[in-house]
Write a protein that holds these residues in place. Structure first.
Motif, short mmCIF file in Angstrom:
data_model
loop_
_atom_site.label_atom_id
_atom_site.label_comp_id
_atom_site.label_asym_id
_atom_site.label_seq_id
_atom_site.Cartn_x
_atom_site.Cartn_y
_atom_site.Cartn_z
N GLU A 112 0.83 -1.20 0.00
CA GLU A 112 0.00 0.00 0.00
C GLU A 112 0.86 1.25 0.00
OE1 GLU A 112 -2.46 -0.29 3.43
OE2 GLU A 112 -3.88 -1.69 2.50
N ARG A 113 0.25 2.34 -0.44
CA ARG A 113 0.91 3.63 -0.36
C ARG A 113 0.83 4.12 1.08
NH1 ARG A 113 3.86 5.94 -4.31
NH2 ARG A 113 2.94 7.99 -4.00
N PRO A 114 1.96 4.42 1.73
CA PRO A 114 1.89 4.92 3.10
C PRO A 114 1.31 6.33 3.14
CG PRO A 114 4.16 4.95 2.31
CD PRO A 114 3.35 4.27 1.26
N LYS A 115 0.66 6.65 4.25
CA LYS A 115 0.04 7.97 4.37
C LYS A 115 1.08 9.08 4.48
CE LYS A 115 -4.19 6.18 6.46
NZ LYS A 115 -5.09 6.20 7.65
N GLN A 116 2.25 8.75 5.06
CA GLN A 116 3.31 9.74 5.22
C GLN A 116 4.43 9.47 4.22
OE1 GLN A 116 4.19 9.19 9.40
NE2 GLN A 116 2.77 10.83 9.97
N LYS A 117 4.81 10.51 3.46
CA LYS A 117 5.80 10.33 2.39
C LYS A 117 7.15 9.86 2.90
CE LYS A 117 3.76 13.86 -0.62
NZ LYS A 117 3.98 15.16 -1.31
N GLU A 118 7.49 10.26 4.11
CA GLU A 118 8.80 9.89 4.63
C GLU A 118 8.93 8.38 4.86
OE1 GLU A 118 6.42 11.77 8.09
OE2 GLU A 118 6.77 12.09 5.94
N HIS A 119 7.79 7.68 4.79
CA HIS A 119 7.82 6.22 4.97
C HIS A 119 8.07 5.48 3.66
CE1 HIS A 119 5.29 6.51 8.93
NE2 HIS A 119 6.53 6.95 9.06
N GLY A 120 8.37 6.23 2.60
CA GLY A 120 8.69 5.59 1.34
C GLY A 120 7.54 5.62 0.35
N ASP A 121 7.73 4.89 -0.76
CA ASP A 121 6.71 4.85 -1.81
C ASP A 121 5.63 3.82 -1.50
OD1 ASP A 121 7.97 6.80 -3.51
OD2 ASP A 121 9.45 5.26 -4.02
N TYR A 122 6.04 2.69 -0.90
CA TYR A 122 5.09 1.62 -0.59
C TYR A 122 5.47 0.98 0.73
CZ TYR A 122 3.55 2.06 -5.40
OH TYR A 122 3.06 2.56 -6.58
N ALA A 123 4.48 0.32 1.34
CA ALA A 123 4.72 -0.38 2.60
C ALA A 123 3.95 -1.69 2.59
CB ALA A 123 4.27 0.48 3.78
N THR A 124 4.45 -2.68 3.33
CA THR A 124 3.76 -3.95 3.48
C THR A 124 3.93 -4.47 4.90
OG1 THR A 124 3.61 -6.25 2.71
CG2 THR A 124 5.78 -5.20 2.60
N ASN A 125 2.91 -5.16 5.38
CA ASN A 125 2.96 -5.72 6.73
C ASN A 125 3.16 -7.23 6.70
OD1 ASN A 125 0.51 -6.58 5.79
ND2 ASN A 125 -0.67 -6.00 7.60
N PHE A 171 7.09 -3.31 9.94
CA PHE A 171 6.63 -2.91 8.60
C PHE A 171 7.83 -2.77 7.68
CE2 PHE A 171 3.18 -1.35 11.30
CZ PHE A 171 2.07 -1.85 10.62
N LEU A 172 7.64 -3.13 6.43
CA LEU A 172 8.66 -2.92 5.41
C LEU A 172 8.27 -1.71 4.58
CD1 LEU A 172 9.27 -6.57 4.14
CD2 LEU A 172 10.90 -5.16 5.40
N ASN A 173 9.11 -0.68 4.59
CA ASN A 173 8.89 0.52 3.78
C ASN A 173 9.85 0.49 2.60
OD1 ASN A 173 6.96 1.43 5.56
ND2 ASN A 173 8.40 2.70 6.73
N VAL A 174 9.30 0.63 1.40
CA VAL A 174 10.10 0.49 0.17
C VAL A 174 10.08 1.80 -0.60
CG1 VAL A 174 10.36 -0.80 -1.98
CG2 VAL A 174 9.48 -1.95 0.07
N ARG A 175 11.28 2.21 -1.02
CA ARG A 175 11.41 3.37 -1.89
C ARG A 175 11.95 2.90 -3.24
NH1 ARG A 175 11.05 8.18 0.26
NH2 ARG A 175 11.75 7.39 2.29
N LEU A 176 11.29 3.35 -4.32
CA LEU A 176 11.69 2.91 -5.65
C LEU A 176 12.64 3.90 -6.30
CD1 LEU A 176 8.21 1.83 -7.09
CD2 LEU A 176 9.87 0.42 -5.87
N GLU A 177 13.46 3.40 -7.24
CA GLU A 177 14.25 4.29 -8.07
C GLU A 177 13.32 5.04 -9.02
OE1 GLU A 177 16.97 1.74 -10.03
OE2 GLU A 177 18.18 1.34 -8.24
N ALA A 178 13.69 6.24 -9.40
CA ALA A 178 12.82 7.06 -10.26
C ALA A 178 12.49 6.34 -11.56
CB ALA A 178 13.49 8.39 -10.56
#
Length: 553
Positions: A34-47, A87-94
């Motif tokens: 899912e898209r996290p509500k707060q941007k600082e948590h990355g682009d996506y998150a999973t539980n 939680f796993l917070n994932v940030r993608l390359e552009a």
């Protein structure tokens, strides 16, 4: 990289950890990101780590670290962090994020379709009005929402049949025929008959089609008026619904159940199941064994069949046609039918939890100039579907009905629905599509093409607002699947409104076309890909709601 791609990558990481003996669990069939509500948590998150911790017998953060270690080398992933309890917070390359724009454009009208309900055969019954008058306000909500749900089920892989049950048997049809005959003779309808100017219209139409009808013996006239009026009124209902973009695959006549012996066969089948009994000359179905408040009469002591007997036959007919999920969409005054329908399924030997689903829609009222509308010039004592469409238009009415949860009473404010301003939701979404279409036209007029897929450089879409828009676009398939699964069309409308806002913020912050004599750059072309991707999603979403996506406004 789309959310689906990332979910697959997380699942691969889990399976690799299991195969390596690091986790002793059965990998799940799917992973939610899912898209996290707060941007600082990355682009996506999973539980996923929290889900697997208990069966693995290990702390969630430890499970998260095992998965993260295998996820980090995945191409397109820039960072994987562990937050909170696991939680796993994932940030993608552009570049990985930007690829979504190309995939969406290439998919076109197919983008958003998914297979989350593949293999399900669903019968979706809605509206099902008596063919004795115009469709009124009570039918409007399901005419819009039911059609939207049919589109969503289809988009999510289900084999769905949209069905209208024509209640064309019983005493109300005889009163209908007698009312038309009375008007044809210049008389008042009988007590309990049908009123309204439409009955006069039907009388004139019947007389034009059958100029000999008044020459028939008196005892045959009402039946003749009934049949001719029935054909004309049903045809009008069908025209009205089609003009409202509400399509039915099947128009099922209640009469066919009686004429073909279906009702008698249904009673015999239920008797074989052991749930039918006789008492005081009548025949009953023992529905109290399955949660109903009283046993229901199938055959009265005078030998006549009840409406409930036809309901039983109709249920068995649907099941006999191979549907494994029967969805009934009923009005707020039909709560009593829920247990009855479930009891029919149980008496037939089915599990009501899997075969019967009843959706209840709350009432709708129409307001104009601060006053509630309650009367129709044509129908007399009700507001018709056509009245509402004449006041606000098909797009505005369908969108307004679809964007609200059916659990709540809805007020349609005609003044708002006809207003060309951002506080009118349908205007706001349609304007976003028209605005993008205008940008793309301007680009063509300037001789600027976005180029082919090979020349598209997704890594250029690195601005914060571009990332926001790409993330929102990637959510569309999940929104469609969730809306279909939960039977909540309003999720699509609310998503489109949020997407429109995200696009407007992108457009204000990121110049799409060059200024003046500037030469177009690869960034301009990359942003045209992003604009076209957004236009595709807006158009696809509006299509699911049965609403037009205008190119000019």
């Amino acid at each position: 990289m789309t959310p689906s791609d990332l979910a697959d990558a997380v699942l691969r990481a889990v399976r690799e950890a299991v195969d390596a003996g690091e986790l002793s669990v059965t990998p799940p069939a799917a992973v939610a990101v899912e898209r996290p509500k707060q941007k600082e948590h990355g682009d996506y998150a999973t539980n996923i780590a929290l889900q697997l911790a208990k069966p693995a017998g290990r702390p969630p953060r430890q499970v998260a670290e095992l998965i993260a270690a295998r996820l980090r080398p995945t191409p397109g992933i820039a960072e994987v962090d562990i937050a909170g309890p696991g939680f796993l917070n994932v940030r993608l390359e552009a570049a990985a994020a930007g690829v979504a724009a190309r995939r969406i454009v290439e998919a076109g009208a197919e983008y958003g379709r998914n297979d989350s309900l593949a293999g399900q055969r669903v019968n979706l019954e809605f509206v099902s009005a008596n063919p004795t008058g115009p469709l009124h306000l009570g039918h409007v909500r399901w005419a819009a929402v039911g059609d939207c749900l049919g589109r969503l089920l289809d988009a999510s892989g289900a084999a769905v049949t949209r069905e209208f049950y024509v209640n064309d048997a019983g005493a109300q049809m005889d009163k209908f025929g007698a009312s038309i005959r009375a008007r044809a003779l210049g008389e008042e309808p009988p007590e309990g008959g049908y009123l309204g100017a439409y009955v006069n219209d039907l009388a004139r139409e019947v007389l034009a089609a059958r100029p000999d009808i008044l020459e028939l013996p008196e005892d045959e006239q009402s039946a003749a008026f009934r049949e001719e009026g029935y054909k004309a009124q049903l045809a009008e209902q069908q025209r009205t619904l089609e003009s409202f973009r509400t399509h039915f695959d099947v128009w099922f006549s209640e009469r066919t159940l009686h004429a073909g012996g279906g009702v008698e066969k249904a009673i015999a089948t239920l008797r074989e199941q052991g749930h039918v009994y006789d008492s005081e000359g009548a025949v009953f179905l023992r529905t109290t064994d399955f949660g109903d408040d009283k046993d229901r009469v199938l055959v009265k002591s005078d030998g006549s069949m009840t409406y409930f007997a036809a309901d039983c036959a109709y249920y068995l007919d649907k099941r006999g046609r191979g549907f494994d999920r029967l969805v009934y969409m009923l009005g707020a005054d039909h709560h009593g039918y829920v247990n009855r329908l479930r009891a029919i399924a149980a008496c037939a030997g089915d599990d009501p939890e899997t075969t019967v689903e009843v959706l209840i829609g709350q009432f709708v009222k129409v307001v104009q100039g601060g006053e509630e509308l309650k009367l129709s010039k044509r129908a007399g004592n009700v507001v018709t579907l056509e009245d509402v469409v004449d006041l606000a238009g098909v797009d505005a009415v369908r969108y307004a009905l679809a964007r609200s949860s059916t659990d709540s009473t809805l007020v349609l404010d005609i003044d708002l629905l006809t207003k060309q301003a951002n506080d009118n939701p349908v205007f706001y979404v349609q304007y976003a599509h028209a605005r993008i279409s205008g940008v793309l036209r301007n680009a063509r007029d300037l001789g600027i093409e976005r180029g082919d897929a090979e020349s598209f450089d997704p890594s250029l879409l690195s601005h914060e607002r571009e990332a926001d828009l790409l993330g929102a676009l990637g959510e569309f398939p999940r929104v469609v699947a969730t809306s279909a699964e939960l039977r909540e069309a309003h999720r699509v409308a609310r998503y489109l409104e949020a997407l429109a806002g995200t696009y407007h913020r992108f457009y204000d912050a990121c110049r799409v076309l060059p200024m003046g004599d500037e030469e177009p750059t690869d960034l301009n072309r990359a942003r045209l890909w992003l604009c076209e991707a957004t236009r595709v999603v807006l158009a696809n979403g509006l299509a699911l709601l049965g609403v037009n996506a205008p190119e000019r406004m």
